[in-house]
Design a protein around this motif. Structure first.
Motif, PDB file in Angstrom:
ATOM      1  N   UNK A   1       0.830  -1.205   0.000  1.00 52.52           N
ATOM      2  CA  UNK A   1       0.000   0.000   0.000  1.00 52.52           C
ATOM      3  C   UNK A   1       0.867   1.259   0.000  1.00 52.52           C
ATOM      4  N   UNK A   2       2.016   1.200   0.663  1.00 51.91           N
ATOM      5  CA  UNK A   2       2.941   2.339   0.636  1.00 51.91           C
ATOM      6  C   UNK A   2       3.470   2.544  -0.779  1.00 51.91           C
ATOM      7  N   UNK A   3       3.782   1.458  -1.455  1.00 52.94           N
ATOM      8  CA  UNK A   3       4.232   1.558  -2.850  1.00 52.94           C
ATOM      9  C   UNK A   3       3.105   2.081  -3.732  1.00 52.94           C
ATOM     10  N   UNK A   4       1.897   1.597  -3.494  1.00 49.38           N
ATOM     11  CA  UNK A   4       0.742   2.065  -4.274  1.00 49.38           C
ATOM     12  C   UNK A   4       0.551   3.570  -4.105  1.00 49.38           C
ATOM     13  N   UNK A   5       0.726   4.061  -2.899  1.00 47.32           N
ATOM     14  CA  UNK A   5       0.578   5.501  -2.659  1.00 47.32           C
ATOM     15  C   UNK A   5       1.623   6.289  -3.447  1.00 47.32           C
ATOM     16  N   UNK A   6       2.816   5.751  -3.583  1.00 45.11           N
ATOM     17  CA  UNK A   6       3.856   6.439  -4.364  1.00 45.11           C
ATOM     18  C   UNK A   6       3.472   6.505  -5.839  1.00 45.11           C
ATOM     19  N   UNK A   7       2.916   5.417  -6.357  1.00 45.40           N
ATOM     20  CA  UNK A   7       2.494   5.423  -7.760  1.00 45.40           C
ATOM     21  C   UNK A   7       1.266   6.305  -7.967  1.00 45.40           C
ATOM     22  N   UNK A   8       0.360   6.332  -6.997  1.00 43.37           N
ATOM     23  CA  UNK A   8      -0.790   7.233  -7.078  1.00 43.37           C
ATOM     24  C   UNK A   8      -0.325   8.689  -7.046  1.00 43.37           C
ATOM     25  N   UNK A   9       0.695   8.948  -6.253  1.00 38.35           N
ATOM     26  CA  UNK A   9       1.266  10.298  -6.179  1.00 38.35           C
ATOM     27  C   UNK A   9       1.779  10.732  -7.559  1.00 38.35           C
ATOM     28  N   UNK A  10       2.474   9.835  -8.239  1.00 39.69           N
ATOM     29  CA  UNK A  10       2.923  10.134  -9.604  1.00 39.69           C
ATOM     30  C   UNK A  10       1.729  10.368 -10.529  1.00 39.69           C
ATOM     31  N   UNK A  11       0.697   9.561 -10.347  1.00 42.14           N
ATOM     32  CA  UNK A  11      -0.487   9.681 -11.208  1.00 42.14           C
ATOM     33  C   UNK A  11      -1.213  11.009 -11.038  1.00 42.14           C
ATOM     34  N   UNK A  12      -1.141  11.587  -9.859  1.00 40.27           N
ATOM     35  CA  UNK A  12      -1.794  12.883  -9.659  1.00 40.27           C
ATOM     36  C   UNK A  12      -1.269  13.888 -10.669  1.00 40.27           C
ATOM     37  N   UNK A  13       0.032  13.969 -10.813  1.00 37.03           N
ATOM     38  CA  UNK A  13       0.628  14.906 -11.760  1.00 37.03           C
ATOM     39  C   UNK A  13       0.234  14.561 -13.195  1.00 37.03           C
ATOM     40  N   UNK A  14       0.398  13.305 -13.560  1.00 38.41           N
ATOM     41  CA  UNK A  14       0.172  12.927 -14.954  1.00 38.41           C
ATOM     42  C   UNK A  14      -1.300  12.997 -15.351  1.00 38.41           C
ATOM     43  N   UNK A  15      -2.210  12.635 -14.444  1.00 38.23           N
ATOM     44  CA  UNK A  15      -3.628  12.756 -14.791  1.00 38.23           C
ATOM     45  C   UNK A  15      -4.045  14.214 -14.851  1.00 38.23           C
ATOM     46  N   UNK A  16      -3.438  15.045 -14.019  1.00 36.84           N
ATOM     47  CA  UNK A  16      -3.763  16.470 -14.076  1.00 36.84           C
ATOM     48  C   UNK A  16      -3.339  17.058 -15.421  1.00 36.84           C
ATOM     49  N   UNK A  17      -2.210  16.592 -15.941  1.00 34.91           N
ATOM     50  CA  UNK A  17      -1.696  17.113 -17.208  1.00 34.91           C
ATOM     51  C   UNK A  17      -2.393  16.530 -18.432  1.00 34.91           C
ATOM     52  N   UNK A  18      -2.820  15.273 -18.350  1.00 35.47           N
ATOM     53  CA  UNK A  18      -3.289  14.619 -19.563  1.00 35.47           C
ATOM     54  C   UNK A  18      -4.709  14.074 -19.495  1.00 35.47           C
ATOM     55  N   UNK A  19      -5.063  13.438 -18.417  1.00 33.51           N
ATOM     56  CA  UNK A  19      -6.386  12.813 -18.309  1.00 33.51           C
ATOM     57  C   UNK A  19      -7.078  13.317 -17.048  1.00 33.51           C
ATOM     58  N   UNK A  20      -7.503  14.563 -17.091  1.00 31.99           N
ATOM     59  CA  UNK A  20      -8.055  15.201 -15.902  1.00 31.99           C
ATOM     60  C   UNK A  20      -9.304  14.511 -15.367  1.00 31.99           C
ATOM     61  N   UNK A  21      -9.993  13.784 -16.213  1.00 36.97           N
ATOM     62  CA  UNK A  21     -11.187  13.083 -15.744  1.00 36.97           C
ATOM     63  C   UNK A  21     -10.841  12.006 -14.707  1.00 36.97           C
ATOM     64  N   UNK A  22      -9.581  11.537 -14.692  1.00 42.32           N
ATOM     65  CA  UNK A  22      -9.138  10.546 -13.712  1.00 42.32           C
ATOM     66  C   UNK A  22      -8.664  11.173 -12.401  1.00 42.32           C
ATOM     67  N   UNK A  23      -8.384  12.462 -12.415  1.00 42.37           N
ATOM     68  CA  UNK A  23      -7.801  13.144 -11.259  1.00 42.37           C
ATOM     69  C   UNK A  23      -8.590  12.917  -9.963  1.00 42.37           C
TER      70      UNK A  23
END
Length: 127
Positions: free
Chosen positions: A81-103
């Motif tokens: 779950x700690x690793x998942x949170x790190x990947x979700x953290x990365x996804x926040x930036x990338x979804x904000x830039x490209x797929x905002x509907x996932x944000x």
């Protein structure tokens, strides 16, 4: 090597794809990694009303917590779950830039993991 040994490699790959402006590839790999960690993000996205309902549930849940209760919240210890949170953290930036509907879905997922598994460094991003 175990999947756990590959976390750092995947994180580096995802960041490299982001730097190369291959954000959709970074998002796709992040979702695959999260799935292997046992965290499933809906694809395709559910109806906006379902997302808003989840958002309101999270808001109400956190509003009910007192400051003391929140400050004494357990620390996350589950390594997946700690690793998942790190990947979700990365996804926040990338979804904000490209797929905002996932944000909002990513934020909700981070909040749910924090509630169920405890607080970690990445929790503050979603809060």
């Amino acid at each position: 090597k175990s999947f756990e040994d590959k976390h750092r490699v995947y994180a580096t790959l995802i960041k490299a794809l982001g730097v190369e402006n291959r954000i959709e590839d970074a998002i796709e790999i992040s979702f695959c990694v999260l799935s292997q960690l046992g965290v499933h993000c809906p694809s395709p996205l559910p109806d906006k009303s379902i997302i808003m309902n989840d958002w309101m549930e999270m808001k109400i849940t956190f509003e009910k917590k007192s400051d003391t209760e929140f400050l004494n919240y357990k620390e996350m210890t589950n390594s997946n779950m700690m690793a998942a949170m790190k990947f979700l953290h990365l996804l926040i930036l990338y979804t904000f830039l490209s797929k905002q509907e996932y944000f909002p879905t990513i934020i909700i997922q981070m909040l749910k993991l924090t509630l169920h598994h405890g607080v970690c460094k990445e929790s503050c991003v979603a809060l």
